[in-house]
Write an enzyme that holds these catalytic residues in place. Structure first.
Site: not given
Ligand code: NAP
Length: 318
Positions: A145, A148-149
Site C-alpha cells: 500500500c 499507507c507507507d
C-alpha cells in the site's frame, strides 16, 4: 471515520447481513436500507476497503478532477449510515446455514448475527511474491500500500514490482517521496492503461526494469537490496533498494465460503447475473466475484444488483 465495536444493539434477526464494507458492501447497504430492509454490514478493518487506501480515483464517474480514495470511502460509508444501515467492526469466523436462516459467527466474540440472506462482499487481498526474505520484512520494508507507507521513503530508493495499473499508478505516486522508483516488470510490455504508462514514462524519478522477477529480498535489520533474475539474459543481479512495494495482483478473500459455493482455482466466486451463488440466499458482490473487470464502478454495480436480488429472495421465501 467512526469505529463500531459495540455489539449490544445487535438485532435478533436481519433481513440482510453484508460481510465486507468496501464499495460493493456499502452500495448493497444503501440499496437494501432504502427498501426498508433491516441491514447490517460487518467490516473487519475500516469501511471503504481498497478504495480507502487508494491515493486518488480518476475514473469514477462524476469526479472529472478525480477524488481522493479516502474521501470516496467516507462518502459511501456516510451514505449507507444515512439510510440506517448498522455498521459493525468484526471478523466473520464461520457461516452456518440453519434451515432458511444464515448465522454469522464472530471471531473473538460470543455474539452471532442471524439473517435471512447474506451478501458476501469481502473483496480481494494482495498476492505476495513468495520469495526468501519477503516474510521477514513484511510490514517493515515490504508493503502492499503506497498510500499507507509511501511517506516512510522520503529521499530513499524503492522498487515497485508489477506492470499493471496498480504498479504504474502507485509507482508514480511514490515519486512524491522517494528520490528513485524502479518499476520491475516480468515482461517487456506493461499491462497498465496507456494514460498511466505515459505519465510514468515522463516521470524522471522512475526507471523501468523489464524481463525481471524478484528472487530474494535481502538485508539484516532493514532491506538493502533485492536479487533480480533477468529471464531473457538468464542472469541474476542485486538492486540496492530501501523498500519494496508489491503490486502483482490480487486473490479473492473467500476462504469462509470454500467448499460451500462454486469458485475458480483462485477463489473467485461464481455467481449468476443476479449475483446469486449456488446457496439460496447467499449472494456475492465486488472484487471477490469471478468477472472480467474489477473496478470501483463494477463493485458498486454488483452491490446494487445483489441487494435487489436479496430483496426478491426474501419476498419469495419468508
Ligand atoms: P493486475 O492487473 O493483475 O496486474 C498484475 C501485474 O503483476 C501484471 O503486470 C503481472 O504481469 C504482474 N505479476 C503477476 N504475478 C507476478 C509475479 N509472481 N511476479 C512478478 N510480476 C507478477 O493487478 P493490478 O495492477 O493490481 O490491478 C488489479 C485490477 O484493478 C485491474 O483490473 C486493474 O485495472 C484495476 N486497477 C485499476 C486502476 C485504475 O483504473 N486507475 C488502478 C489500480 C488497479 P503480467 O502483465 O506479465 O501478467
Amino acid at each position: 471515520m467512526e469505529q463500531f465495536f459495540n455489539y449490544d444493539d445487535l438485532k435478533d434477526l436481519y433481513d440482510i447481513a453484508i460481510i465486507g464494507g468496501g464499495p460493493a458492501g456499502l452500495t448493497a447497504g444503501i440499496y437494501a436500507a432504502r427498501d426498508n430492509l433491516d441491514t447490517i454490514i460487518l467490516e473487519k478493518n475500516f469501511p471503504g476497503g481498497q478504495v480507502g487506501i487508494t491515493e486518488i480515483i480518476e475514473n469514477y464517474p462524476g469526479f472529472p478532477d478525480g477524488i481522493m480514495g479516502g474521501d470516496l470511502a467516507e462518502k459511501m460509508f456516510l451514505h449507507a449510515r444515512k439510510f440506517g444501515v448498522q455498521v459493525k467492526n468484526g471478523i466473520c469466523g464461520k457461516i452456518e446455514i440453519d434451515g432458511k436462516y444464515k448465522i454469522i459467527h464472530l471471531e473473538h466474540s460470543v455474539h452471532k448475527i442471524k439473517a435471512k440472506s447474506i451478501i458476501f462482499a469481502t473483496g480481494a487481498k494482495p498476492l505476495h511474491l513468495e520469495v526468501p526474505g519477503e516474510n521477514k520484512f513484511l510490514g517493515r520494508g515490504i508493503s502492499f500500500c503506497a498510500t499507507c507507507d509511501g511517506a516512510f521513503y522520503k529521499d530513499k530508493v524503492v522498487a515497485v514490482i508489477g506492470g499493471g495499473d496498480s504498479a504504474v499508478e502507485e509507482g508514480n505516486y511514490l515519486t512524491k517521496f522517494a528520490k528513485k522508483v524502479y518499476i520491475v516488470h516480468r515482461r517487456d510490455k506493461l499491462r497498465a492503461a496507456k494514460i498511466l504508462q505515459d505519465r510514468a514514462f515522463k516521470n524522471p524519478k522512475i526507471e523501468f526494469i523489464y524481463n525481471c522477477v524478484v528472487k530474494e529480498v535481502k538485508g539484516e535489520e532493514k532491506i538493502n537490496a533485492i536479487t533480480l533474475h533477468n529471464r531473457v539474459e538468464e542472469k541474476d543481479f542485486d538492486l540496492p533498494v530501501d523498500g519494496v512495494f508489491v503490486f502483482i495482483g490480487w486473490t479473492a478473500d473467500t476462504e469462509l465460503l470454500k467448499g460451500m459455493v462454486d469458485m475458480d482455482d483462485s477463489g473467485f466466486i461464481k455467481t449468476d447475473e443476479h449475483m446469486a451463488t449456488k446457496i439460496p440466499g447467499i449472494f456475492a458482490a465486488g472484487d471477490n466475484r469471478l468477472k472480467e473487470l474489477r473496478q470501483v464502478v463494477t463493485a458498486v454495480a454488483d452491490g446494487a444488483i445483489a441487494a435487489k436480488s436479496a430483496e426478491k429472495y426474501i419476498e419469495e421465501n419468508f
